[in-house]
Motif scaffolding. Sequence first.
Motif, short mmCIF file in Angstrom:
data_model
loop_
_atom_site.label_atom_id
_atom_site.label_comp_id
_atom_site.label_asym_id
_atom_site.label_seq_id
_atom_site.Cartn_x
_atom_site.Cartn_y
_atom_site.Cartn_z
N GLU A 91 0.62 -0.87 -0.05
CA GLU A 91 -0.13 0.18 -0.09
C GLU A 91 0.85 1.20 0.17
OE1 GLU A 91 -3.71 1.77 2.54
OE2 GLU A 91 -2.71 0.53 2.95
N ASP A 92 1.74 1.24 0.75
CA ASP A 92 3.05 2.29 1.14
C ASP A 92 3.43 2.89 -0.45
OD1 ASP A 92 2.54 2.51 3.53
OD2 ASP A 92 4.42 1.24 4.47
N ILE A 93 4.20 1.80 -1.00
CA ILE A 93 4.58 1.22 -2.56
C ILE A 93 3.46 2.19 -3.58
CG2 ILE A 93 5.99 0.57 -4.17
CD1 ILE A 93 6.57 -1.22 -2.33
N VAL A 94 2.43 1.69 -4.01
CA VAL A 94 1.39 2.34 -4.54
C VAL A 94 1.01 4.13 -4.13
CG1 VAL A 94 -1.17 2.15 -5.09
CG2 VAL A 94 -0.40 0.30 -4.81
N HIS A 95 1.38 4.74 -2.87
CA HIS A 95 0.50 5.58 -2.21
C HIS A 95 1.77 6.50 -2.89
CE1 HIS A 95 -2.32 4.64 0.69
NE2 HIS A 95 -2.36 4.73 -0.44
#
Length: 298
Positions: A91-95
Amino acid sequence: MINKNFVYDKVLPLVKEKSRHIDELLILSLFKNQDEEIINELKKYQNEDGGFGHCLEPDVRMPDSSVLATTRAVIVLHEVKEKRVKIKMIEDIVHYFESQYDNDRKGFYMVSKEENNYPRAVWWNYEDIDKNFPFGNPDPEVIGFLYKYRKFLKKLNISTLVNSVVSFVLSEEFLESGFHSLISTLYFYKRVDDDIKNLIHDRLHALASKEIKAGMGHWNEYSLEPYKVYSVEPHFVNTHLEALALNLNLKLEQVKNLSIKPNWEWAQFEDVFEQVKHEWVGHLYFDILKAFRRQHII
């Protein structure tokens, strides 16, 4: 063939001494679960913005996050089997990727201008980034990752992004785009649904065949080796199984001799690259051993 004992007794001590712990863990993960250990080690490369830096991509030495280093983190995360231990990082990477999308470019820059403040390979000089890294690299693999985890998207329109990759693959430009674009697009293919795969399959097969043929006789130079395609999407080498067998046999001899090393040079900052070569060794061994496992050579 080689066996597990050879990897444990010869390869892993070399990687532990000369290379990086993250690659040691990845090699171990071929034989036993290392999910928690890989995540904990990967966190050391992550920045507060959710992206990754700190030389996770060895040829880029800046501590700041980059799309390039973050795509390497995504590849590492693929080896983590339990989704629950990696979902927060995903999720952090998506953002992070969302924050790096450039509306004027209609895509992603591999690195930021801060890269010029650190030692680097000549192709990472920021003033040449547009020329060296057009849309085909890294945009397809980033967009494929965003498609797979689209439930976390907040800003970007995933349909528009996917259509841009499909249009690129169907263009004449794609067949002249080289093996880096091929690998990036193979990762896209791996991460999308069958209806999208069906649109681009034949074009990917055409470029894979072209680049595999172009690399024949040049495997000791910087070129596309069949095992690299096989490691991402095996069936794209189905029409080149003889070349794959030859390539794996060459790699087997190099592994037995413990002679795996980078076959490229930076063309600048040569003194730094002498050390960086060691950082690459573990990564190269992992990629090759992963292909061996799939072929039951280990």
